[in-house]
Design a protein around this motif. Sequence first.
Motif, PDB file in Angstrom:
ATOM      1  N   TYR A   3     -41.681 -40.218 -18.988  1.00  0.00           N
ATOM      2  CA  TYR A   3     -41.308 -38.829 -18.898  1.00  0.00           C
ATOM      3  C   TYR A   3     -41.266 -38.145 -20.083  1.00  0.00           C
ATOM      4  O   TYR A   3     -41.914 -37.029 -20.384  1.00  0.00           O
ATOM      5  CB  TYR A   3     -40.440 -38.518 -18.014  1.00  0.00           C
ATOM      6  N   ASP A   4     -40.503 -38.734 -21.204  1.00  0.00           N
ATOM      7  CA  ASP A   4     -40.465 -38.122 -22.431  1.00  0.00           C
ATOM      8  C   ASP A   4     -41.675 -37.996 -23.165  1.00  0.00           C
ATOM      9  O   ASP A   4     -42.329 -37.016 -23.737  1.00  0.00           O
ATOM     10  CB  ASP A   4     -39.335 -38.835 -23.287  1.00  0.00           C
ATOM     11  N   TYR A   5     -42.459 -39.099 -23.266  1.00  0.00           N
ATOM     12  CA  TYR A   5     -43.802 -39.187 -23.716  1.00  0.00           C
ATOM     13  C   TYR A   5     -44.674 -38.186 -23.181  1.00  0.00           C
ATOM     14  O   TYR A   5     -45.655 -37.359 -23.844  1.00  0.00           O
ATOM     15  CB  TYR A   5     -44.297 -40.618 -23.757  1.00  0.00           C
ATOM     16  N   ALA A   6     -44.722 -38.268 -21.840  1.00  0.00           N
ATOM     17  CA  ALA A   6     -45.992 -37.170 -21.124  1.00  0.00           C
ATOM     18  C   ALA A   6     -45.629 -35.941 -21.436  1.00  0.00           C
ATOM     19  O   ALA A   6     -46.450 -35.167 -21.635  1.00  0.00           O
ATOM     20  CB  ALA A   6     -45.641 -37.632 -19.468  1.00  0.00           C
ATOM     21  N   GLU A   7     -44.255 -35.490 -21.392  1.00  0.00           N
ATOM     22  CA  GLU A   7     -44.026 -34.117 -21.806  1.00  0.00           C
ATOM     23  C   GLU A   7     -44.463 -33.747 -23.287  1.00  0.00           C
ATOM     24  O   GLU A   7     -44.736 -32.475 -23.400  1.00  0.00           O
ATOM     25  CB  GLU A   7     -42.358 -33.740 -21.571  1.00  0.00           C
ATOM     26  N   HIS A  61     -46.800 -35.091 -24.886  1.00  0.00           N
ATOM     27  CA  HIS A  61     -48.072 -35.111 -25.383  1.00  0.00           C
ATOM     28  C   HIS A  61     -48.983 -34.551 -24.107  1.00  0.00           C
ATOM     29  O   HIS A  61     -50.378 -34.697 -24.193  1.00  0.00           O
ATOM     30  CB  HIS A  61     -48.322 -36.672 -25.317  1.00  0.00           C
ATOM     31  N   GLY A  62     -48.387 -33.782 -23.290  1.00  0.00           N
ATOM     32  CA  GLY A  62     -49.186 -33.108 -22.260  1.00  0.00           C
ATOM     33  C   GLY A  62     -49.605 -33.609 -21.009  1.00  0.00           C
ATOM     34  O   GLY A  62     -50.834 -33.382 -20.622  1.00  0.00           O
ATOM     35  N   TYR A  63     -49.270 -34.434 -20.619  1.00  0.00           N
ATOM     36  CA  TYR A  63     -49.520 -35.344 -19.353  1.00  0.00           C
ATOM     37  C   TYR A  63     -48.842 -34.964 -18.368  1.00  0.00           C
ATOM     38  O   TYR A  63     -47.520 -34.656 -18.293  1.00  0.00           O
ATOM     39  CB  TYR A  63     -49.170 -37.030 -19.678  1.00  0.00           C
ATOM     40  N   GLU A  64     -49.497 -34.738 -17.047  1.00  0.00           N
ATOM     41  CA  GLU A  64     -48.866 -34.320 -15.922  1.00  0.00           C
ATOM     42  C   GLU A  64     -48.855 -35.513 -15.103  1.00  0.00           C
ATOM     43  O   GLU A  64     -49.768 -36.146 -14.479  1.00  0.00           O
ATOM     44  CB  GLU A  64     -49.844 -33.271 -15.119  1.00  0.00           C
ATOM     45  N   ILE A  65     -47.562 -36.262 -14.806  1.00  0.00           N
ATOM     46  CA  ILE A  65     -47.550 -37.576 -14.026  1.00  0.00           C
ATOM     47  C   ILE A  65     -47.489 -37.199 -12.549  1.00  0.00           C
ATOM     48  O   ILE A  65     -46.790 -36.261 -12.088  1.00  0.00           O
ATOM     49  CB  ILE A  65     -46.105 -38.222 -14.339  1.00  0.00           C
ATOM     50  N   VAL A  66     -48.519 -37.470 -11.778  1.00  0.00           N
ATOM     51  CA  VAL A  66     -48.842 -37.250 -10.528  1.00  0.00           C
ATOM     52  C   VAL A  66     -48.504 -38.457  -9.393  1.00  0.00           C
ATOM     53  O   VAL A  66     -48.251 -38.316  -8.353  1.00  0.00           O
ATOM     54  CB  VAL A  66     -50.210 -36.680 -10.209  1.00  0.00           C
ATOM     55  N   GLN A  67     -48.104 -39.467  -9.943  1.00  0.00           N
ATOM     56  CA  GLN A  67     -47.790 -40.795  -9.170  1.00  0.00           C
ATOM     57  C   GLN A  67     -47.223 -41.688 -10.017  1.00  0.00           C
ATOM     58  O   GLN A  67     -47.327 -41.753 -11.055  1.00  0.00           O
ATOM     59  CB  GLN A  67     -49.115 -41.176  -8.298  1.00  0.00           C
ATOM     60  N   GLY A  68     -46.531 -42.587  -9.251  1.00  0.00           N
ATOM     61  CA  GLY A  68     -45.990 -43.961 -10.126  1.00  0.00           C
ATOM     62  C   GLY A  68     -45.850 -45.146  -8.910  1.00  0.00           C
ATOM     63  O   GLY A  68     -46.138 -45.035  -7.765  1.00  0.00           O
TER      64      GLY A  68
END
Length: 226
Positions: free
Chosen positions: A28-32, A34-41
């Motif tokens: 989640y730190d990386y996603a925030e 670098h502009g990624y929206e996590i939609v599922q896991g």
Amino acid sequence: MKAVYYIRTSSATNLEGDSEERQKVAIYDYAEKHGYEIVQGAYDEAVKGTDPIPEREGFSELIDYCLNNDVKFILCENASRFARSIVVQEMGYNKLNEVGLVVIPVDAPDYFSNDDPSQRMIRQMLGVVAEFEKSNLVSKLRGARKRKKKENGKCEGRKSLKEKFGAQDYWKLISKVQSLTNKGLSLAEVSKALAEQGWVQPSKGKPFHRQQIWRFKQELIKGDTI
């Protein structure tokens, strides 16, 4: 950009540690940043890093989700969480590429995407090292357990569910599983019904996963301790 996350623990012993939370924090730190929206896991619990990707229930469901929802990126903590075996790494990476999916280890984002021959060689070498380190660690732990068992007569490990619940409540749980199973409910439906009645994993407070329900059913058949 939409993305999904993948986390994995290699043994049942890891389920009670902080592995799941640590992996999520890194992702989640990386996603925030670098502009990624996590939609599922997806979370493959107690699944070995040498297991082929198609044989992992969580990862297989994640691939289906990506293909059905136009998601291209799969984030994981590091390459060994995707696969520890170099063969599984390369085969999984190539198969995902064929369907337009990209795996990004957040600690080394270019690990898979850089297909330069030198980088490929380095990637393969790192995979071999990770596989060796895992095997070496397993061997050391096995030796330590044998020594401890020889000294003490017992090597303490993860507590069983029977120990966590207590014998009386444990057998109440088994009885409820039997009752729900007799109604023709699926493993997932049994888990949901148990959770609604307050029967959840004692250490996490989460519903039992399907593998645990299956083991409960085996308990009914064999009468052994899970």
